[in-house]
Scaffold this motif. Structure first.
Motif, PDB file in Angstrom:
ATOM      1  N   LYS A   1       0.830  -1.213   0.000  1.00 47.05           N
ATOM      2  CA  LYS A   1       0.000   0.000   0.000  1.00 47.05           C
ATOM      3  C   LYS A   1       0.860   1.258   0.000  1.00 47.05           C
ATOM      4  CE  LYS A   1      -4.171  -1.932   2.095  1.00 47.05           C
ATOM      5  NZ  LYS A   1      -5.134  -1.866   3.238  1.00 47.05           N
ATOM      6  N   THR A   2       1.915   1.237   0.789  1.00 50.37           N
ATOM      7  CA  THR A   2       2.824   2.384   0.824  1.00 50.37           C
ATOM      8  C   THR A   2       3.505   2.576  -0.523  1.00 50.37           C
ATOM      9  OG1 THR A   2       3.234   2.117   3.191  1.00 50.37           O
ATOM     10  CG2 THR A   2       4.883   3.339   1.937  1.00 50.37           C
ATOM     11  N   TYR A   3       3.920   1.463  -1.134  1.00 52.44           N
ATOM     12  CA  TYR A   3       4.557   1.544  -2.455  1.00 52.44           C
ATOM     13  C   TYR A   3       3.588   2.133  -3.484  1.00 52.44           C
ATOM     14  CZ  TYR A   3       7.103   0.208  -6.669  1.00 52.44           C
ATOM     15  OH  TYR A   3       7.762   0.235  -7.875  1.00 52.44           O
ATOM     16  N   SER A   4       2.336   1.660  -3.470  1.00 46.89           N
ATOM     17  CA  SER A   4       1.329   2.167  -4.411  1.00 46.89           C
ATOM     18  C   SER A   4       1.073   3.658  -4.206  1.00 46.89           C
ATOM     19  CB  SER A   4       0.017   1.393  -4.247  1.00 46.89           C
ATOM     20  OG  SER A   4       0.169   0.060  -4.668  1.00 46.89           O
ATOM     21  N   LYS A   5       1.019   4.062  -2.944  1.00 47.92           N
ATOM     22  CA  LYS A   5       0.763   5.472  -2.630  1.00 47.92           C
ATOM     23  C   LYS A   5       1.922   6.351  -3.063  1.00 47.92           C
ATOM     24  CE  LYS A   5      -0.556   8.502   1.223  1.00 47.92           C
ATOM     25  NZ  LYS A   5      -0.868   8.568   2.679  1.00 47.92           N
ATOM     26  N   GLU A   6       3.140   5.848  -2.890  1.00 53.49           N
ATOM     27  CA  GLU A   6       4.320   6.661  -3.195  1.00 53.49           C
ATOM     28  C   GLU A   6       4.653   6.681  -4.685  1.00 53.49           C
ATOM     29  OE1 GLU A   6       9.082   6.886  -2.015  1.00 53.49           O
ATOM     30  OE2 GLU A   6       7.706   5.632  -0.840  1.00 53.49           O
TER      31      GLU A   6
END
Length: 332
Positions: free
Chosen positions: A191-196
């Motif tokens: 999720k963090t990767y997708s957001k960033e």
């Protein structure tokens, strides 16, 4: 042996590939184009650089007439006569590079493309399981030490990193929950990767691409391999995607199989075409014919070679299969 024979035959292909191309239409398929390293793609797709992609386009433009969706429909229904054999450019999966990199190139060259998307990943709500596997394989490559629990989860005794990466990349749609367990151990937050990094297109970008004249169409809801699904499951993911396309005024007349249409039986096509709004569907088996006349096979262009070499090898393979009458996919 087969690969060697194909390479030899490909070497004899003429410079004017448009004339020697065995079908009247060419359907090249890409996923992404980037000059950057994309961890979520690098282990699963050999995407091209901008220069490589432009070289492919220029070569195809010299040998084929690029068409848009309407022209493709008119041509395949017998109502359009092009000056040369036609080419319809296609992309799969709705990656953000289509907006950032590809669309500006295509606008400059006056070339249309259709991108077949998975609504589950639009707006970066989630990531396709193969992209998650690529991220994990990338982490394995870079980590100094690997938690032994990871080998246990995968039932692996061999502790070589290349074996571990291969095992992670072999995880299929039905086993995708394993990727979340591995991510926890490898300290990867999807999720963090997708957001960033925002690997996928947004709804607004899709609508902007539509306003620019590009096509946005169906690639299933979340990218399962259709040959592994029941007919009911196949139709559920297909119908759910068409509803999304209609709701957002995207192109809902076509469907492109995720992965491949291998082992997809005739009953799926019979069910699909009960929807009279569907004009055709697309596989990705290269230059091949299909017993389902409205199912067209596309040519994967990200094979680690130039577009010239890919097309010449596809022509050679088609001719080789023709000798033994094996260049048509028969659905049962």
């Amino acid at each position: 042996m087969k690969e060697r024979i194909i390479n030899v035959l490909a070497a004899f292909e003429s410079g004017n590939i448009g004339k020697s191309f065995p079908l009247d239409y060419c359907l090249p398929l890409y996923h992404s184009v980037s000059d950057k390293e994309l961890p979520h793609l690098k282990h699963v797709i050999r995407y091209k650089t901008t220069q490589q992609f432009e070289d492919d386009l220029d070569y195809m433009a010299r040998n084929f007439q690029f068409v848009n969706w309407q022209e493709f429909k008119e041509y395949t229904s017998g109502n359009f006569k092009p000056q040369k054999k036609i080419a319809l450019l296609t992309f799969d999966d709705g990656f953000r590079e289509f907006y950032d990199v590809v669309a500006p190139i295509l606008e400059r060259k006056g070339i249309y493309a259709c991108n077949f998307i998975n609504p589950a990943f639009i707006d970066n709500k989630d990531m396709m399981f193969r992209c998650k596997a690529s991220l994990l394989a990338d982490a394995v490559e870079k980590m100094k030490t690997i938690d032994p629990e990871i080998y246990f989860i995968l039932s692996l005794k061999n502790t070589e990193r290349c074996v571990l990466q291969k095992k992670i990349l072999s995880i299929n749609y039905q086993e995708k929950d394993i990727l979340d367990r591995l991510a926890e151990k490898l300290e990867i937050d999807f999720k963090t990767y997708s957001k960033e990094f925002k690997p996928y297109l947004t709804t607004e970008e899709l609508k902007e691409l539509t306003r620019k004249g590009f096509g946005i169409s169906s690639h299933s809801w979340d990218h399962p391999k259709y040959g592994d699904l029941s007919l009911k499951q196949q139709m559920e993911t297909t119908d759910k995607t068409f509803a999304y396309l209609k709701e957002n005024a995207f192109l809902y007349e076509s469907f492109a199989f995720p992965f491949t249409d291998f082992e997809v039986k005739k009953d799926f096509f019979e069910e699909l075409y009960k929807n009279e709004e569907i004009y055709c569907s697309f596989g990705c088996a290269g230059i091949k014919l299909d017993s389902v006349k409205r199912n067209y096979q596309r040519i994967p262009m990200e094979m680690g070679e130039s577009g010239v070499q890919t097309l010449k090898k596809e022509i050679a393979y088609f001719r080789l299969k023709k000798v033994i009458n094996k260049n048509t996919i028969i659905r049962e």
